[in-house]
Design an enzyme around this catalytic site. Sequence first.
Site, PDB file in Angstrom:
ATOM      1  N   GLY A 248       0.729  -1.258   0.000  1.00  0.00           N
ATOM      2  CA  GLY A 248       0.000   0.000   0.000  1.00  0.00           C
ATOM      3  C   GLY A 248       0.756   1.304   0.000  1.00  0.00           C
ATOM      4  O   GLY A 248       0.138   2.362  -0.196  1.00  0.00           O
ATOM      5  N   GLU A 290       3.724  -6.507   1.605  1.00  0.00           N
ATOM      6  CA  GLU A 290       3.454  -6.903   0.218  1.00  0.00           C
ATOM      7  C   GLU A 290       3.379  -5.700  -0.699  1.00  0.00           C
ATOM      8  O   GLU A 290       2.316  -5.366  -1.208  1.00  0.00           O
ATOM      9  CB  GLU A 290       2.113  -7.632   0.158  1.00  0.00           C
ATOM     10  CG  GLU A 290       2.014  -8.808   1.074  1.00  0.00           C
ATOM     11  CD  GLU A 290       0.574  -9.279   1.235  1.00  0.00           C
ATOM     12  OE1 GLU A 290      -0.352  -8.459   1.112  1.00  0.00           O
ATOM     13  OE2 GLU A 290       0.394 -10.457   1.486  1.00  0.00           O
ATOM     14  N   TYR A 334     -10.994   4.929 -11.897  1.00  0.00           N
ATOM     15  CA  TYR A 334     -11.098   5.776 -10.713  1.00  0.00           C
ATOM     16  C   TYR A 334     -10.388   7.124 -10.835  1.00  0.00           C
ATOM     17  O   TYR A 334      -9.867   7.657  -9.869  1.00  0.00           O
ATOM     18  CB  TYR A 334     -10.667   5.050  -9.425  1.00  0.00           C
ATOM     19  CG  TYR A 334      -9.572   4.008  -9.544  1.00  0.00           C
ATOM     20  CD1 TYR A 334      -9.861   2.664  -9.287  1.00  0.00           C
ATOM     21  CD2 TYR A 334      -8.267   4.350  -9.874  1.00  0.00           C
ATOM     22  CE1 TYR A 334      -8.884   1.695  -9.371  1.00  0.00           C
ATOM     23  CE2 TYR A 334      -7.285   3.389  -9.958  1.00  0.00           C
ATOM     24  CZ  TYR A 334      -7.601   2.067  -9.712  1.00  0.00           C
ATOM     25  OH  TYR A 334      -6.626   1.103  -9.795  1.00  0.00           O
ATOM     26  N   CYS A 361     -13.941   2.950 -28.502  1.00  0.00           N
ATOM     27  CA  CYS A 361     -15.266   3.499 -28.724  1.00  0.00           C
ATOM     28  C   CYS A 361     -15.998   3.652 -27.395  1.00  0.00           C
ATOM     29  O   CYS A 361     -16.985   2.974 -27.120  1.00  0.00           O
ATOM     30  CB  CYS A 361     -16.036   2.598 -29.672  1.00  0.00           C
ATOM     31  SG  CYS A 361     -15.142   2.363 -31.195  1.00  0.00           S
ATOM     32  N   GLU A 362     -15.499   4.534 -26.567  1.00  0.00           N
ATOM     33  CA  GLU A 362     -16.074   4.858 -25.257  1.00  0.00           C
ATOM     34  C   GLU A 362     -15.670   6.301 -24.972  1.00  0.00           C
ATOM     35  O   GLU A 362     -14.481   6.628 -25.030  1.00  0.00           O
ATOM     36  CB  GLU A 362     -15.420   4.012 -24.153  1.00  0.00           C
ATOM     37  CG  GLU A 362     -15.840   2.573 -24.061  1.00  0.00           C
ATOM     38  CD  GLU A 362     -17.224   2.394 -23.463  1.00  0.00           C
ATOM     39  OE1 GLU A 362     -17.675   3.267 -22.686  1.00  0.00           O
ATOM     40  OE2 GLU A 362     -17.847   1.383 -23.791  1.00  0.00           O
ATOM     41  N   TYR A 390      -0.311  -1.684 -12.304  1.00  0.00           N
ATOM     42  CA  TYR A 390      -1.743  -1.710 -12.635  1.00  0.00           C
ATOM     43  C   TYR A 390      -2.054  -1.123 -14.006  1.00  0.00           C
ATOM     44  O   TYR A 390      -3.060  -0.452 -14.191  1.00  0.00           O
ATOM     45  CB  TYR A 390      -2.557  -1.009 -11.528  1.00  0.00           C
ATOM     46  CG  TYR A 390      -2.278  -1.591 -10.161  1.00  0.00           C
ATOM     47  CD1 TYR A 390      -2.657  -2.901  -9.865  1.00  0.00           C
ATOM     48  CD2 TYR A 390      -1.580  -0.881  -9.188  1.00  0.00           C
ATOM     49  CE1 TYR A 390      -2.373  -3.473  -8.632  1.00  0.00           C
ATOM     50  CE2 TYR A 390      -1.292  -1.442  -7.949  1.00  0.00           C
ATOM     51  CZ  TYR A 390      -1.691  -2.727  -7.677  1.00  0.00           C
ATOM     52  OH  TYR A 390      -1.408  -3.291  -6.464  1.00  0.00           O
TER      53      TYR A 390
HETATM   54  C1  PLP Z   1      -3.141  -4.976  -3.940  1.00  0.00           C
HETATM   55  C2  PLP Z   1      -2.591  -5.657  -2.775  1.00  0.00           C
HETATM   56  C3  PLP Z   1      -1.270  -5.436  -2.401  1.00  0.00           C
HETATM   57  C4  PLP Z   1      -0.373  -4.441  -3.090  1.00  0.00           C
HETATM   58  O1  PLP Z   1      -0.786  -3.143  -2.870  1.00  0.00           O
HETATM   59  P1  PLP Z   1       0.097  -1.931  -3.434  1.00  0.00           P
HETATM   60  O2  PLP Z   1      -0.717  -0.741  -3.126  1.00  0.00           O
HETATM   61  O3  PLP Z   1       0.257  -2.156  -4.886  1.00  0.00           O
HETATM   62  O4  PLP Z   1       1.387  -1.950  -2.699  1.00  0.00           O
HETATM   63  C5  PLP Z   1      -0.770  -6.155  -1.338  1.00  0.00           C
HETATM   64  N1  PLP Z   1      -1.535  -7.051  -0.675  1.00  0.00           N
HETATM   65  C6  PLP Z   1      -2.818  -7.283  -1.017  1.00  0.00           C
HETATM   66  C7  PLP Z   1      -3.597  -8.266  -0.265  1.00  0.00           C
HETATM   67  C8  PLP Z   1      -3.396  -6.593  -2.068  1.00  0.00           C
HETATM   68  O5  PLP Z   1      -4.658  -6.813  -2.380  1.00  0.00           O
END
Ligand code: PLP
Length: 431
Positions: A248, A290, A334, A361-362, A390
């Site tokens: 995150g 993560e 978003y 076409c949007e 992403y």
């Molecule tokens: C999307 C996600 C991440 C990665 O989030 P980032 O914002 O890209 O760092 C890590 N863990 C889980 C469970 C996720 O769904």
Amino acid sequence: MLSSNLTIGENGHLYFGGHDTVELAKQYGTPLYVMDEVRIRENMRMYLDAFKTHFGEGSKPLYASKANSFKRIYEIAKEEGMGIDVVSSGEVYTAMKAGFDLGDAYFHSNNKTDEDIAFAIDNGIGYFVVDNREELDMIDQIAGQKGKKQAILLRLTPGVDPHTYEAIATGKVDSKFGTAIETGQAREMVRHTLTLPNIDLVGFHCHVGSQVFGEDIYERASEIMLKFMHECEQEFSVKFEKLDMGGGYGVRYLDGDGYVDIPEAIGRVAKHMKAYCEHLGMDMPKIFMEPGRSIVADAGLTLYTVGTIKKITGYKNYVSIDGGMTDNPRYALYEAKYTVYHANKPEAEKDLIADVVGRCCESGDIIQPNVALPEPKRGDILAVCTTGAYNYSMASNYNRVARPAMVMVTPETSYVAVRRESLEDIVRNDV
Ligand SMILES: *Cc1c(COP(=O)(O)O)cnc(C)c1O
């Protein structure tokens, strides 16, 4: 410039990772995803070093591969010593094909199918991060049929609002992901899990959201998680080894965006967690995070060729490019912000305000509205920055548009990591 791997060459062109982007567009065609291999490795090492310093042996960052999943990135993750998180059989398979050891892989998702579960177990997945009760029982059953004991973490929602976009906030109690601590359901889930014969519950997971800049979000979430872990350890007389705090950390899309000093932030969280463990009188678990976006976002950029330039007198201007929502749906999804450069002359006077739009076409096929640019002409190259996360992983074939190639750049060379889709690829599965 927005990030340090963007520079201006002597010819006035935009350079990325030391390469002339106009030349890359000429050599490989457009639309083109360009990934800076050095930056990917630097970002991974930033996490690996911070973990080594602050959490020590046994703790580890995992690359959240949904941010950008292709064979080469799993090779790089493996070389650098990152674990991975995967969310589908497709990602599991891609990692396998890259020779990644699945023992170091964590399988997420809020709805793993029976096929996903069987496939991952058959191929030696290290851990499932279990979202809910149905899935838990199914993993126990399938692992039992295969004569295996499967290690898992339980995904919980700590009830922390990360103050990010609603669509990417996941740690709140009413989220579709995970099991809530606040409602008592998490406690019941632990009680149940510990009765299952083919499950080894090694720890817990939470993920508060994405594009997080908030100062103390991880500190607050970790307190809730550690407290819960400690209470469960006491109530059920067990020890849990791992706590995974999810991904995150935010990245910069615009010059005006904030900046997270990630090693410093990890240092702060680690210190907070250690003090809190001491306060509770519990051992510090092995910590996992993560990161996805913060590993690959600023390592990527997308090159497009300008087509139509439409000026609607008295209203607005459009610059159409040869890609769009098929290779980058994030504005359509978003209203994600992006920095756009005129790659041929990034430093020229910005004499046009236009919506940079795709070819689909949007009407919603917008890469970025109200961009100030040196006025381009047909055939010029535009660069959209910070597209390493992403974008390719969310690409589609809408309008039967072929997905772009992805090229990796290193200081010495450039090479294709993902081939451009051909027209033959487009009809490959049509019977
Ligand atoms: C999307 C996600 C991440 C990665 O989030 P980032 O914002 O890209 O760092 C890590 N863990 C889980 C469970 C996720 O769904």
